[in-house]
Design an enzyme around this catalytic site. Structure first.
Site, PDB file in Angstrom:
ATOM      1  N   ARG A 209      21.587 -33.198   0.128  1.00  0.00           N
ATOM      2  CA  ARG A 209      22.663 -33.558   1.112  1.00  0.00           C
ATOM      3  C   ARG A 209      23.913 -33.019   0.806  1.00  0.00           C
ATOM      4  NH1 ARG A 209      18.402 -34.062   3.426  1.00  0.00           N
ATOM      5  NH2 ARG A 209      17.704 -35.859   4.883  1.00  0.00           N
ATOM      6  N   GLU A 238      27.529 -30.557   8.235  1.00  0.00           N
ATOM      7  CA  GLU A 238      26.409 -29.701   9.089  1.00  0.00           C
ATOM      8  C   GLU A 238      26.536 -29.959  10.341  1.00  0.00           C
ATOM      9  OE1 GLU A 238      22.685 -29.418   7.340  1.00  0.00           O
ATOM     10  OE2 GLU A 238      23.381 -29.149   5.240  1.00  0.00           O
ATOM     11  N   HIS A 255      20.531 -24.982   4.815  1.00  0.00           N
ATOM     12  CA  HIS A 255      19.505 -26.121   4.862  1.00  0.00           C
ATOM     13  C   HIS A 255      18.165 -25.916   5.040  1.00  0.00           C
ATOM     14  CE1 HIS A 255      19.625 -30.925   5.336  1.00  0.00           C
ATOM     15  NE2 HIS A 255      18.542 -30.501   4.702  1.00  0.00           N
TER      16      HIS A 255
END
Length: 378
Positions: A209, A238, A255
């Site tokens: 993350r 993000e 990601h």
């Protein structure tokens, strides 16, 4: 039965089409009005599932998330409503582990160093962390693991504290869930002080993350410490990463570390199995039936010796060439919806298991099968 599913979730029609009407939606912009009369909701990590989203949806019978993590799901609210929930722990673990290993291979080749000489530090001993550890161990690296929720008897690899890992590891790969409270919170786990503690020439990978690293502090740190090499698949804020950070990385991706075709299929299939169990329905499909054959059906290894690092990288690139995703990300991340479009259109990547190897020379395939490739021996 009305089945509302994220537009980027693959194989939904193939698996759920026989159970009801599938309606595709944009997961990031999904709202309560999209769920009118929905019986099943299938999401990814970009959708926050909570009371605000579900309060007007009274017909909902099942929520599934094709993810390992569940921080985007208000499970207490679902339990209060009596709505069954399932996620897909481990569905993309192999993809994430192989991503970290391939990134290390690529970087070792670029820097002209021997990857086997590197000590690997895995922070987080869950599914993805252990998948990465397995790849590096199969290659011959020494692997250290840090996880406050594990004890040594639970792990094959040496368990150390985070400070010790930082001092001993040449490559640090992050694989922790995101938590902003408790004694072991991971929000800004790598803050300014911890970044400053990195030893010279450390390679730092983030595959979990974005907020596990303070990205603003990372920018300032990296500008002063060019010896530190960064591989980032996840980003604070993000889908709008800090533009100044991207050029400071060796490899940058949107990601998608777990975005292998096998991982995507596995995640959707696990939700299909969970829904079938919840509704007491038979499981009629199989995971393998969803996957196409690799464009290289079988590869013979004629070498009389072990593969070189460069040869292994060439083999790895047959299933995933990280350079392509890195190039595409740098060109498009700052465009409108660029981050999400890259994720949405990411379909080509396979896992090592898609490639079957056979040896006609002295090259041993056993360690390659431990790495993840399919093997048929000699």
């Amino acid at each position: 039965m009305k089945i509302v599913a994220d537009e980027n979730m693959p194989f939904v029609e193939a698996l759920f089409g026989g159970l009801g009407d599938v309606v595709r939606v944009n997961g990031r912009s999904l709202s309560a009005k999209d769920l009118k009369d929905a019986d099943v909701l299938l999401v990814r990590s970009v959708t926050k599932v909570n009371q605000t989203l579900l309060q007007d949806c009274q017909s909902l019978k099942f929520v599934g998330s094709a993810t390992i993590g569940t921080d985007h799901i208000d499970q207490a609210y679902l339990k209060h409503r009596g709505i069954p929930f399932a996620n897909a722990p481990g569905c993309n673990a192999t993809g994430v582990g192989e991503y970290a290993f391939i990134a290390a291979l690529e970087l070792a080749q670029r820097e002209q160093v021997n990857l086997k000489d590197k000590v690997i530090g895995i922070v987080g001993a869950g599914n993805t962390g252990m998948a990465a550890a397995k790849c590096f161990a199969a290659f011959g690296n020494k692997v250290l693991v840090c996880d406050p929720f594990k004890t040594q008897d639970m792990l094959y690899f040496p368990l150390v504290g985070l400070d010790e890992l930082i001092q001993q590891a040449d490559i640090i790969s992050l694989h922790v869930p995101l938590s902003d409270n408790g004694p072991y919170k991971t929000w800004y786990l790598f803050d300014e002080a911890r970044l400053e503690s990195l030893t010279p020439n450390t390679w730092l990978f983030n595959c979990c993350r974005g907020e596990v690293i303070d990205n603003r502090a990372l920018i300032e740190f990296k500008r002063r410490r060019d010896d530190i090499k960064l591989v980032l698949d996840v980003w604070q804020g993000e889908p709008h990463p800090m533009a100044e950070l991207v050029p400071l990385t060796e490899f940058a991706t949107p990601h998608i570390a777990g975005y292998s075709l096998e991982g995507k299929a596995r995640g959707t299939f696990m939700l299909y199995q969970a829904l079938a169990t919840s509704l007491n329905l038979p499981v009629k499909a199989s995971l393998q039936s969803l996957l196409p054959s690799h464009f290289v059906n079988q590869l013979g290894l004629a070498s009389q010796t072990e593969l070189t690092q460069g040869q292994l990288l060439s083999l790895a690139r047959l299933v995933y060439d990280l350079r392509d995703d890195d190039k595409n990300f740098r060109q498009a991340f700052d465009k409108t919806n660029g981050f999400d479009q890259l994720r949405k259109n990411h379909t080509h990547r396979r896992e090592f298991s898609a490639l079957t190897l056979a040896s006609s020379g002295g090259c041993e395939v056993n360690w390659l099968t431990k790495l993840g490739f399919s093997g048929v021996g000699r």
